[in-house]
Design an enzyme around this catalytic site. Structure first.
Site, PDB file in Angstrom:
ATOM      1  N   LYS A  10       0.834  -1.201   0.000  1.00  0.00           N
ATOM      2  CA  LYS A  10       0.000   0.000   0.000  1.00  0.00           C
ATOM      3  C   LYS A  10       0.878   1.265   0.000  1.00  0.00           C
ATOM      4  O   LYS A  10       2.084   1.181   0.277  1.00  0.00           O
ATOM      5  CB  LYS A  10      -0.921  -0.029   1.234  1.00  0.00           C
ATOM      6  CG  LYS A  10      -1.959  -1.166   1.223  1.00  0.00           C
ATOM      7  CD  LYS A  10      -2.812  -1.110   2.500  1.00  0.00           C
ATOM      8  CE  LYS A  10      -3.924  -2.136   2.533  1.00  0.00           C
ATOM      9  NZ  LYS A  10      -4.736  -2.038   3.776  1.00  0.00           N
ATOM     10  N   TYR A  50     -12.602  -2.291  -2.363  1.00  0.00           N
ATOM     11  CA  TYR A  50     -13.117  -2.296  -0.991  1.00  0.00           C
ATOM     12  C   TYR A  50     -14.645  -2.229  -0.927  1.00  0.00           C
ATOM     13  O   TYR A  50     -15.188  -1.762   0.068  1.00  0.00           O
ATOM     14  CB  TYR A  50     -12.523  -1.121  -0.214  1.00  0.00           C
ATOM     15  CG  TYR A  50     -11.086  -1.349   0.230  1.00  0.00           C
ATOM     16  CD1 TYR A  50     -10.718  -2.512   0.917  1.00  0.00           C
ATOM     17  CD2 TYR A  50     -10.089  -0.405  -0.002  1.00  0.00           C
ATOM     18  CE1 TYR A  50      -9.412  -2.731   1.338  1.00  0.00           C
ATOM     19  CE2 TYR A  50      -8.778  -0.609   0.421  1.00  0.00           C
ATOM     20  CZ  TYR A  50      -8.450  -1.773   1.088  1.00  0.00           C
ATOM     21  OH  TYR A  50      -7.171  -1.992   1.518  1.00  0.00           O
ATOM     22  N   PHE A  58     -15.452   4.680   7.852  1.00  0.00           N
ATOM     23  CA  PHE A  58     -14.111   5.065   7.394  1.00  0.00           C
ATOM     24  C   PHE A  58     -13.899   4.814   5.896  1.00  0.00           C
ATOM     25  O   PHE A  58     -12.783   4.901   5.399  1.00  0.00           O
ATOM     26  CB  PHE A  58     -13.045   4.312   8.208  1.00  0.00           C
ATOM     27  CG  PHE A  58     -13.194   2.808   8.185  1.00  0.00           C
ATOM     28  CD1 PHE A  58     -12.696   2.042   7.141  1.00  0.00           C
ATOM     29  CD2 PHE A  58     -13.853   2.144   9.224  1.00  0.00           C
ATOM     30  CE1 PHE A  58     -12.839   0.660   7.120  1.00  0.00           C
ATOM     31  CE2 PHE A  58     -14.004   0.758   9.218  1.00  0.00           C
ATOM     32  CZ  PHE A  58     -13.493   0.019   8.147  1.00  0.00           C
ATOM     33  N   THR A  99      -5.368  -7.262  10.977  1.00  0.00           N
ATOM     34  CA  THR A  99      -5.761  -6.012  10.313  1.00  0.00           C
ATOM     35  C   THR A  99      -5.362  -4.777  11.127  1.00  0.00           C
ATOM     36  O   THR A  99      -4.807  -3.819  10.591  1.00  0.00           O
ATOM     37  CB  THR A  99      -7.292  -6.015  10.091  1.00  0.00           C
ATOM     38  OG1 THR A  99      -7.646  -7.220   9.403  1.00  0.00           O
ATOM     39  CG2 THR A  99      -7.741  -4.811   9.294  1.00  0.00           C
ATOM     40  N   ARG A 110       2.473  -6.103   9.447  1.00  0.00           N
ATOM     41  CA  ARG A 110       1.606  -5.031   9.956  1.00  0.00           C
ATOM     42  C   ARG A 110       1.967  -4.644  11.387  1.00  0.00           C
ATOM     43  O   ARG A 110       1.907  -3.472  11.771  1.00  0.00           O
ATOM     44  CB  ARG A 110       0.150  -5.470   9.865  1.00  0.00           C
ATOM     45  CG  ARG A 110      -0.353  -5.507   8.416  1.00  0.00           C
ATOM     46  CD  ARG A 110      -1.663  -6.238   8.296  1.00  0.00           C
ATOM     47  NE  ARG A 110      -2.352  -5.958   7.052  1.00  0.00           N
ATOM     48  CZ  ARG A 110      -3.556  -6.454   6.746  1.00  0.00           C
ATOM     49  NH1 ARG A 110      -4.182  -7.259   7.595  1.00  0.00           N
ATOM     50  NH2 ARG A 110      -4.120  -6.172   5.591  1.00  0.00           N
ATOM     51  N   ASN A 124      -1.871  -0.199   7.321  1.00  0.00           N
ATOM     52  CA  ASN A 124      -1.225  -1.458   7.678  1.00  0.00           C
ATOM     53  C   ASN A 124      -0.340  -2.027   6.575  1.00  0.00           C
ATOM     54  O   ASN A 124      -0.087  -3.216   6.517  1.00  0.00           O
ATOM     55  CB  ASN A 124      -2.268  -2.466   8.170  1.00  0.00           C
ATOM     56  CG  ASN A 124      -3.421  -2.612   7.204  1.00  0.00           C
ATOM     57  OD1 ASN A 124      -3.341  -2.158   6.071  1.00  0.00           O
ATOM     58  ND2 ASN A 124      -4.491  -3.251   7.636  1.00  0.00           N
ATOM     59  N   HIS A 127      -1.916  -5.176   1.645  1.00  0.00           N
ATOM     60  CA  HIS A 127      -3.201  -5.851   1.482  1.00  0.00           C
ATOM     61  C   HIS A 127      -2.907  -7.314   1.182  1.00  0.00           C
ATOM     62  O   HIS A 127      -1.938  -7.627   0.498  1.00  0.00           O
ATOM     63  CB  HIS A 127      -4.003  -5.261   0.320  1.00  0.00           C
ATOM     64  CG  HIS A 127      -5.193  -6.111  -0.032  1.00  0.00           C
ATOM     65  ND1 HIS A 127      -6.347  -6.085   0.711  1.00  0.00           N
ATOM     66  CD2 HIS A 127      -5.374  -7.058  -0.988  1.00  0.00           C
ATOM     67  CE1 HIS A 127      -7.202  -6.974   0.203  1.00  0.00           C
ATOM     68  NE2 HIS A 127      -6.629  -7.575  -0.826  1.00  0.00           N
ATOM     69  N   GLU A 138     -10.375 -10.369  -6.597  1.00  0.00           N
ATOM     70  CA  GLU A 138      -9.375  -9.298  -6.556  1.00  0.00           C
ATOM     71  C   GLU A 138      -8.337  -9.451  -7.673  1.00  0.00           C
ATOM     72  O   GLU A 138      -7.966  -8.472  -8.311  1.00  0.00           O
ATOM     73  CB  GLU A 138      -8.679  -9.292  -5.190  1.00  0.00           C
ATOM     74  CG  GLU A 138      -9.618  -8.862  -4.053  1.00  0.00           C
ATOM     75  CD  GLU A 138      -8.988  -9.036  -2.677  1.00  0.00           C
ATOM     76  OE1 GLU A 138      -7.841  -9.520  -2.580  1.00  0.00           O
ATOM     77  OE2 GLU A 138      -9.655  -8.680  -1.683  1.00  0.00           O
TER      78      GLU A 138
HETATM   79  N1  UDP Z   1      -9.649  -0.850   8.017  1.00  0.00           N
HETATM   80  C1  UDP Z   1      -9.625   0.239   8.890  1.00  0.00           C
HETATM   81  N2  UDP Z   1     -10.367   0.159  10.057  1.00  0.00           N
HETATM   82  C2  UDP Z   1     -11.101  -0.934  10.374  1.00  0.00           C
HETATM   83  C3  UDP Z   1     -11.118  -2.025   9.480  1.00  0.00           C
HETATM   84  C4  UDP Z   1     -10.383  -1.946   8.322  1.00  0.00           C
HETATM   85  O1  UDP Z   1      -8.957   1.228   8.633  1.00  0.00           O
HETATM   86  O2  UDP Z   1     -11.741  -0.950  11.447  1.00  0.00           O
HETATM   87  C5  UDP Z   1      -8.860  -0.760   6.759  1.00  0.00           C
HETATM   88  C6  UDP Z   1      -7.503  -1.449   6.868  1.00  0.00           C
HETATM   89  O3  UDP Z   1      -6.560  -0.689   6.109  1.00  0.00           O
HETATM   90  C7  UDP Z   1      -7.783  -2.800   6.258  1.00  0.00           C
HETATM   91  C8  UDP Z   1      -8.767  -2.452   5.163  1.00  0.00           C
HETATM   92  O4  UDP Z   1      -9.574  -1.422   5.720  1.00  0.00           O
HETATM   93  O5  UDP Z   1      -6.609  -3.424   5.770  1.00  0.00           O
HETATM   94  C9  UDP Z   1      -9.648  -3.616   4.708  1.00  0.00           C
HETATM   95  O6  UDP Z   1     -10.328  -4.155   5.817  1.00  0.00           O
HETATM   96  P1  UDP Z   1     -10.484  -5.719   6.024  1.00  0.00           P
HETATM   97  O7  UDP Z   1     -11.461  -5.916   7.128  1.00  0.00           O
HETATM   98  O8  UDP Z   1     -10.765  -6.380   4.719  1.00  0.00           O
HETATM   99  O9  UDP Z   1      -9.039  -6.152   6.584  1.00  0.00           O
HETATM  100  P2  UDP Z   1      -7.839  -6.944   5.873  1.00  0.00           P
HETATM  101  O10 UDP Z   1      -8.445  -8.027   5.027  1.00  0.00           O
HETATM  102  O11 UDP Z   1      -7.075  -5.923   5.064  1.00  0.00           O
HETATM  103  O12 UDP Z   1      -7.010  -7.492   7.001  1.00  0.00           O
HETATM  104 MG    MG Z   2      -9.939  -7.922   3.572  1.00  0.00          MG
END
Ligand code: UDP
Ligand code: MG
Length: 169
Positions: A10, A50, A58, A99, A110, A124, A127, A138
C-alpha cells in the site's frame, strides 16, 4: 491446496520505503510471484476493491488511503503482486499479521510497520486477500490474464474492434 492471492504494498509501504523488507518477509513462505506491477489507483478501482466496506464510517478515508492521496506524488501508487503456493492465503495472512496494527503480532509486517492514523484508519502497509473467492475476485480486478505467467482461471478469446490502445511511439 495450491492457492493464489493478491498482495498489495500500500502507499504507506511505498512512502516508508518498505517494499524490500515486505518482499523479504513474504519470501519466507517460499511462494511464487506469478504477476507483478506498479499501479496508480483510480477512485473506481479503489471503491471496487473495498466494495464490501462501503457502509463503514471510514470508507472515504480508506479509498483515499489506497489511492495514496495523503502522500501525493510520487508515493500515490501501490505495487500489486499475485502469489501462488500451498495454502498461500492463510500462510501469507499470517506473515502480514492482523488487520489492526496494534493487535498484530509485532514480528508480522503489519505489527512491525503499521500505524493507526489520527482519523482512525489502519495504515497497515499491505493488502492480503482473505479467502479463495475474494482472491479470485481481486486478482481478476487488478490483473489482465496476459499479465499473469501461469494460466490460473479460465479465459476466453474475444475480438474487440475499434479499441483505442496506447502503444510505444
Ligand atoms: N480498516 C480500517 N479500520 C477498520 C477495518 C479496516 O482502517 O476498522 C482498513 C484497513 O486498512 C484494512 C482495510 O480497511 O486493511 C480492509 O479491511 P479488512 O477488514 O478487509 O481487513 P484486511 O483483510 O485488510 O485485514
Ligand atoms: Mg480484507
Amino acid at each position: 491446496m495450491i492457492e493464489q492471492l493478491l498482495i498489495l504494498v500500500k502507499p504507506d509501504g511505498i512512502k516508508k520505503s518498505l517494499t524490500g523488507n515486505i518482499l523479504t518477509k513474504l519470501s519466507e513462505a517460499r511462494m511464487f510471484i506469478i504477476g507483478a506491477k506498479a499501479v496508480k489507483v483510480d477512485k473506481k478501482l479503489a471503491e471496487e476493491h473495498y466494495y464490501q466496506l462501503k457502509d463503514k464510517p471510514f470508507f472515504d478515508e480508506l479509498v483515499d488511503y489506497i489511492q495514496g492521496k495523503i502522500y501525493g506524488e510520487p508515493w500515490d501508487r501501490v505495487l500489486a503482486f499475485v502469489y501462488q503456493g500451498e495454502n498461500a492465503i492463510l500462510r501469507m495472512r499470517q506473515i502480514a499479521g492482523a488487520t489492526n496494527p496494534e493487535e498484530a503480532d509485532p514480528v508480522s509486517i503489519r505489527g512491525a510497520y503499521g500505524r493507526i492514523t489520527t482519523k482512525g484508519v489502519y495504515e497497515n502497509v499491505v493488502h492480503c486477500s482473505s479467502s479463495k473467492l475474494e482472491a479470485e475476485r481481486e486478482i481478476k480486478l487488478w490483473f489482465k490474464p496476459e499479465e499473469i505467467v501461469n494460466p490460473i482461471y479460465s479465459v476466453k478469446k474475444v475480438t474487440i474492434e475499434k479499441e483505442e490502445r496506447i502503444i510505444w511511439a
